[in-house]
Design a protein around this motif. Sequence first.
Motif, PDB file in Angstrom:
ATOM      1  N   VAL A  59     -28.081  37.677 -12.758  1.00 17.20           N
ATOM      2  CA  VAL A  59     -28.358  36.262 -12.500  1.00 17.20           C
ATOM      3  C   VAL A  59     -27.996  35.438 -13.742  1.00 17.20           C
ATOM      4  N   HIS A  60     -27.261  34.357 -13.535  1.00  9.02           N
ATOM      5  CA  HIS A  60     -26.892  33.441 -14.622  1.00  9.02           C
ATOM      6  C   HIS A  60     -27.921  32.311 -14.619  1.00  9.02           C
ATOM      7  N   TRP A  61     -28.935  32.448 -15.518  1.00  9.06           N
ATOM      8  CA  TRP A  61     -30.106  31.561 -15.453  1.00  9.06           C
ATOM      9  C   TRP A  61     -29.758  30.118 -15.796  1.00  9.06           C
ATOM     10  N   SER A 110     -26.944  28.424 -15.254  1.00  9.32           N
ATOM     11  CA  SER A 110     -26.326  27.772 -14.092  1.00  9.32           C
ATOM     12  C   SER A 110     -27.327  27.620 -12.958  1.00  9.32           C
ATOM     13  N   SER A 111     -28.220  28.603 -12.810  1.00  9.44           N
ATOM     14  CA  SER A 111     -29.228  28.525 -11.758  1.00  9.44           C
ATOM     15  C   SER A 111     -30.143  27.329 -11.973  1.00  9.44           C
ATOM     16  N   GLU A 124     -23.652  32.373  -5.059  1.00  7.13           N
ATOM     17  CA  GLU A 124     -25.065  32.301  -4.741  1.00  7.13           C
ATOM     18  C   GLU A 124     -25.676  33.701  -4.685  1.00  7.13           C
ATOM     19  N   TYR A 125     -26.956  33.777  -5.020  1.00 14.86           N
ATOM     20  CA  TYR A 125     -27.688  35.041  -5.005  1.00 14.86           C
ATOM     21  C   TYR A 125     -27.858  35.541  -3.573  1.00 14.86           C
ATOM     22  N   LEU A 164     -18.944  32.582 -10.421  1.00 14.86           N
ATOM     23  CA  LEU A 164     -20.338  32.531 -10.016  1.00 14.86           C
ATOM     24  C   LEU A 164     -20.429  32.380  -8.507  1.00 14.86           C
ATOM     25  N   GLU A 212     -30.737  26.728  -7.591  1.00 15.91           N
ATOM     26  CA  GLU A 212     -30.883  27.981  -6.855  1.00 15.91           C
ATOM     27  C   GLU A 212     -30.228  29.085  -7.662  1.00 15.91           C
ATOM     28  N   LEU A 213     -30.617  30.310  -7.356  1.00 15.35           N
ATOM     29  CA  LEU A 213     -30.136  31.435  -8.150  1.00 15.35           C
ATOM     30  C   LEU A 213     -28.633  31.618  -7.995  1.00 15.35           C
ATOM     31  N   MET A 214     -27.939  31.767  -9.118  1.00 19.87           N
ATOM     32  CA  MET A 214     -26.502  32.005  -9.146  1.00 19.87           C
ATOM     33  C   MET A 214     -26.248  33.346  -9.841  1.00 19.87           C
TER      34      MET A 214
END
Length: 381
Positions: free
Chosen positions: A206-208, A210-211, A196-197, A194, A216-218
Motif C-alpha cells: 500500500v502506498h500510504w 497516495s492513499s 486501487e486496493y 498505482l 482510498e487505499l492505493m
Amino acid sequence: MRRLGGVTARGAGVLVAALALLAAGFRFGYPDLALLGTAAAVAVLCGVVFAVWRPGLGVDRVASPDRVARGEPATMTLTVHNTSKLRAANLVAADRCGSASVPVPLLRLRPGRDTTVQYPVPTQRRGVVPVGPLRVTRTDPLGLMTLSRTYGGVTSVWVHPRIHLLRAVPAGMARSLDGRIDKVPQGSITFDSLREYVIGDELRRVHWRSSAKVGELMVREQLDTSEPTIIVLLDDRAGAHPDVRDGTADSFESCCEAAASIVAAAVREDLPVALHLVSGIAEGPFLDVLTEAELRAGDLSQTLRSLRQNRLGDTLVYLTGPGGRTDLGAVTALRGAYPVVIAGLFGDRDAAPVSAGGGLIVIEAEDGVQFAGAWDGVRGW
C-alpha cells in the motif's frame, strides 16, 4: 448439404430417343415406336427417382491430433451413421482431405448402424488442411442419372512449422526506469504504477501517501523491467522470397521454422516474446499464425518505423529470404532502439557472406536445422 449432378450423357441420349419415338409413334400411327418411347421415358423417370432418394446419414470426424508439426503423423477418424429407419445404404462416398479424395465404403450399411474409417492426413506441407465434407454419389443401375450430395462439416488440421531445439536464448539488455542499460542475467523488480486496493493485496504494497491524497487505499504495481523481451519479425513479403516452386518458397518455410523455434525457446525459458509480420499484425496463438502465414505484399519501411517508435522489446530478431539482403542496413538502424538486433538470412546460396556491421548479428543458413546450429554458436548477446 449441397446437391450436385444431373442427367448423364447416356441419360440425355435415352431421353432424346424417348421423345423422338413418342413423337414418331403418335404422329405416324406406329404403336411399337410409341411403346419403345414410353419404356425409355419410364426408364429415365425411374433413374430420377432412384438418384433423388436421399439417405439419412450422420457424419462425425475426429482428428488425432488436430495440430502437428510438419512431417509428423496425423490421423482422421470418420464415422458415418445410417439414420434411416427402413433402407440400408449402399453408396459410393468420398471424403475430401486437402486436395485429395479418400474413398469411403458404405456398402450394406443397415439402418441404425455405423461404419468407421481411418486414414492419414497429409502433413508434408505447412498450412491448414481442410478435411470434409463427405460427398455421396448415387447413380441409377442404368447410368442415366447421377446425383451427389455433401454431408457433415469441415474439420481443420493445423500443420505447424517444425520446431528445432535452440539451447541458447538471448539474455537481452535491460532498460530500467532510471535510464540505465545493462546486460541482465536475472530480473529486478521496479515500481511501475498505482492502482486501487483489492481484497487479498499485501498491506506492505500500500502506498500510504497516495492513499491519503486520494482518500482510498492505493497499491503499488511492480514490474520486472530487466526481464528480456524478444521481438521476432517475420518477413512475409513476396519480394523477399522470390524462389517459389509449387506455390512454396523454401526460404520462407525456413523462416517460419526459425520463428517457431525462437518462440518455443523463449516460452520454454519463460521469457516474454512477441511475433510480428511485415505485412501486418499477428493475432492469435503464435504457432497458428505461423501456420497460416503466406507470402503477400508488405511495407518493411513502415514496419521498421513502427518498431523504432514503440520500442517493444530488447532483442529484435529479423528473419528474411534472399530478397531481404538489401534491407539489412535498414534493420541495423534499429540498434538505437533495440540493444540486440539479429538477422536470419535464408536461401541466399550464391551471394557473398554478409558483413555484420553496426553491431548487427547475421546468421546465414540454408534451412531451419542449419539455423539452429548457427544460432547456438553465436556469442555476444
